[in-house]
Scaffold this active site. Structure first.
Site, PDB file in Angstrom:
ATOM      1  N   GLU A   1      -8.886   1.523  -2.668  1.00 30.80           N
ATOM      2  CA  GLU A   1      -9.004   1.589  -1.211  1.00 30.80           C
ATOM      3  C   GLU A   1     -10.369   2.123  -0.806  1.00 30.80           C
ATOM      4  O   GLU A   1     -10.586   3.325  -0.739  1.00 30.80           O
ATOM      5  CB  GLU A   1      -7.892   2.475  -0.621  1.00 30.80           C
TER       6      GLU A   1
ATOM      7  N   ASP B   1       0.371   5.528  -1.064  1.00 30.85           N
ATOM      8  CA  ASP B   1      -0.597   6.567  -1.433  1.00 30.85           C
ATOM      9  C   ASP B   1      -0.002   7.687  -2.262  1.00 30.85           C
ATOM     10  O   ASP B   1      -0.544   8.801  -2.281  1.00 30.85           O
ATOM     11  CB  ASP B   1      -1.229   7.151  -0.168  1.00 30.85           C
TER      12      ASP B   1
ATOM     13  N   HIS C   1     -13.318   1.839   4.081  1.00 30.84           N
ATOM     14  CA  HIS C   1     -12.272   2.742   4.574  1.00 30.84           C
ATOM     15  C   HIS C   1     -12.712   3.194   5.958  1.00 30.84           C
ATOM     16  O   HIS C   1     -12.931   2.361   6.834  1.00 30.84           O
ATOM     17  CB  HIS C   1     -12.027   3.901   3.605  1.00 30.84           C
TER      18      HIS C   1
ATOM     19  N   ASP D   1       2.280   2.021   3.910  1.00 32.15           N
ATOM     20  CA  ASP D   1       1.353   3.161   3.932  1.00 32.15           C
ATOM     21  C   ASP D   1       2.096   4.478   3.717  1.00 32.15           C
ATOM     22  O   ASP D   1       1.649   5.534   4.192  1.00 32.15           O
ATOM     23  CB  ASP D   1       0.562   3.192   5.246  1.00 32.15           C
TER      24      ASP D   1
ATOM     25  N   HIS E   1       0.832  -1.206   0.000  1.00 32.57           N
ATOM     26  CA  HIS E   1       0.000   0.000   0.000  1.00 32.57           C
ATOM     27  C   HIS E   1       0.865   1.253   0.000  1.00 32.57           C
ATOM     28  O   HIS E   1       1.624   1.492   0.933  1.00 32.57           O
ATOM     29  CB  HIS E   1      -0.911   0.013   1.219  1.00 32.57           C
TER      30      HIS E   1
ATOM     31  N   HIS F   1      -8.863  -1.768   7.401  1.00 35.27           N
ATOM     32  CA  HIS F   1      -9.938  -0.792   7.644  1.00 35.27           C
ATOM     33  C   HIS F   1     -11.292  -1.422   7.967  1.00 35.27           C
ATOM     34  O   HIS F   1     -12.250  -0.688   8.221  1.00 35.27           O
ATOM     35  CB  HIS F   1     -10.120   0.160   6.452  1.00 35.27           C
TER      36      HIS F   1
ATOM     37  N   HIS G   1      -2.428  -3.054   4.714  1.00 34.00           N
ATOM     38  CA  HIS G   1      -1.639  -2.143   5.554  1.00 34.00           C
ATOM     39  C   HIS G   1      -2.241  -2.109   6.963  1.00 34.00           C
ATOM     40  O   HIS G   1      -2.893  -1.158   7.364  1.00 34.00           O
ATOM     41  CB  HIS G   1      -1.527  -0.747   4.937  1.00 34.00           C
TER      42      HIS G   1
END
Length: 442
Positions: free
Chosen positions: A173, A70, A200, A336, A68, A246, A267
């Protein structure tokens, strides 16, 4: 200052040097005392270098697959996804955890890039936003073909390894990105999505998120609704990895019991090491072990130490714990990066993966176990997901009931044609009552 002090030159009054006797001879035992202070630190330094050298050697053949990252979200926030903006040059991008030189220094060989859109897009423009984030991932591969190779399967990852490139995969995600539509799920698959995080920080109409476990949100599906089960089955059929980061504990357990293929936590870390509800509790880790699934450890300080500060050793503690409870085959890495504000000392950006691998070797992980955590465990799960897929089976078609959707920004085409299939009994009776009233003469 370079001025010498009496401790360096002898006694303050000019008497004999403390390091010698009256005749200037060395005091017995002094040689051992003065060599020991530097000897053991030097041994530790040499040993540390040895572990890191071994880590680099392993990573040259088995580079990191990170679960993961971003960076696409940062590209949206900083440059509105305009990759040709000179400031967005990924070879010199500053103020991010990720750029091309850092990826190379960290021996990152494959990356699931997050196609993320926030929960406030749910029931609004979530699908549009998700498509734009998938698009920017594809354009990264097009603009930097010498570095990134967009792939959609485990074979593609191995090809990127051989070519010395970063295999680039799409992870979506948040289940709100499919807008409760199996058709959208399939469309995203065709655009390259290879994992979907079911929630999420918000419930979807069909799965519950981790805030349910904190009491900050209310359970809507008690884990997974009937339509949520259809989503899981369709992901299995397509060959999309199910990501349980999540999600609520109830959702984790429901999916692990239902899925025909292993799943990942792309993650997340270990709850027993840091009691944060984003982490995975031990009873779920037992299910991870039983199903051959994978927990890819998150580096966010709050999930590592449950405090604002953390360090690399504490990240390794999570890896150790998951290995102990679920087995060495259940351990992976999902840093992450560029999605969090606080990172452990020693893991400030994606270039630091060799230091984490060296720490595992220092903790007496075998080379095979380290290579598993780096890449091989994820490859095993991905291959199992591919093997469990079956595109010859008919796709799922039953839509989510209309009354489970928020209607403020959506139409209801399709539903009105067959109300008996999609309306709950109360809604059906209300519709029939309106029909009778319309037919009655005034």
């Amino acid at each position: 200052m370079d001025t010498q002090t009496p401790e360096h030159t002898g006694s303050r009054d000019g008497g004999e040097d403390r390091r010698t006797g009256a005749a200037g001879e060395r005091v017995p035992g002094e040689r051992g005392m003065w060599t020991s202070w530097w000897f053991w630190p030097l041994v530790a330094l040499c040993t540390a270098d040895q572990f890191r050298d071994t880590a680099v050697r392993l990573m040259q053949g088995t580079p990191v697959i990170d679960g993961h990252n971003d960076l696409p979200w940062q590209l949206l926030k900083l440059f509105n996804n305009q990759l040709q903006d000179p400031r967005a040059n990924l070879t010199s991008l500053a103020h991010t955890h990720t750029n091309i030189p850092k990826l190379k220094a960290g021996f990152v060989g494959a990356q699931f890039w997050s196609a993320y859109t926030p929960c406030d897009t749910q029931n609004k423009d979530a699908v549009k936003r998700t498509l734009e984030q998938i698009d920017v991932i594809h354009r990264m591969c097009q603009l930097y073909p010498e570095t990134f190779l967009c792939v959609t399967d485990s074979t593609g990852i191995r090809q990127a390894f051989r070519e010395g490139k970063v295999a680039s995969l799409v992870g979506v995600e948040g289940g709100h990105s499919i807008d409760s539509s199996l058709g959208v799920l399939r469309a995203l698959y065709h655009l390259g999505m290879r994992y979907l995080t079911l929630t999420h920080t918000c419930n979807t109409p069909w799965a519950d998120n981790w805030l349910v476990d904190t009491g900050e949100d209310k359970a809507r599906s008690q884990g997974l609704s009937l339509f949520g089960q259809s989503v899981v089955k369709e992901m299995n059929r397509l060959g999309v990895i199910i990501d349980l980061a999540h999600t609520s504990t109830a959702t984790m357990k429901a999916v692990l019991q239902l899925s025909k293929a292993p799943v990942v936590f792309s993650h997340s870390s270990a709850y027993s090491v840091c009691q944060h509800r984003r982490n995975v509790p031990d009873d779920v880790l037992q299910l991870v072990k039983r199903t051959g699934s994978l927990v890819m450890v998150n580096f966010y300080n709050d999930y590592v130490s449950c405090r604002a500060e953390a360090n690399l050793s504490q990240v390794a503690d999570h890896l150790d714990h998951i290995k102990k409870v679920a087995g060495a085959g259940a351990v992976g890495l999902g840093g992450d990066y560029d999605g969090v504000s606080r990172l452990p000392s020693g893991l400030k950006d994606v270039s630091k993966y060799p230091d984490l691998a060296a720490e595992l070797l220092r903790r007496q992980w075998t080379e095979a176990e380290v290579k598993g955590a780096l890449a091989n465990n994820l490859l095993r799960v991905f291959e199992a997901v591919e093997q469990a897929s079956s595109h010859t089976q008919p796709p799922g078609e039953e839509p989510i009931p209309l009354d489970q959707l928020e209607a403020s920004c959506r139409t209801s085409y399709g539903y009105s044609g067959a109300p008996s299939l999609h309306l709950q009994p109360g809604a059906l009776l209300a519709s029939l009552a309106l029909l009778v009233l319309c037919l009655c003469p005034l």
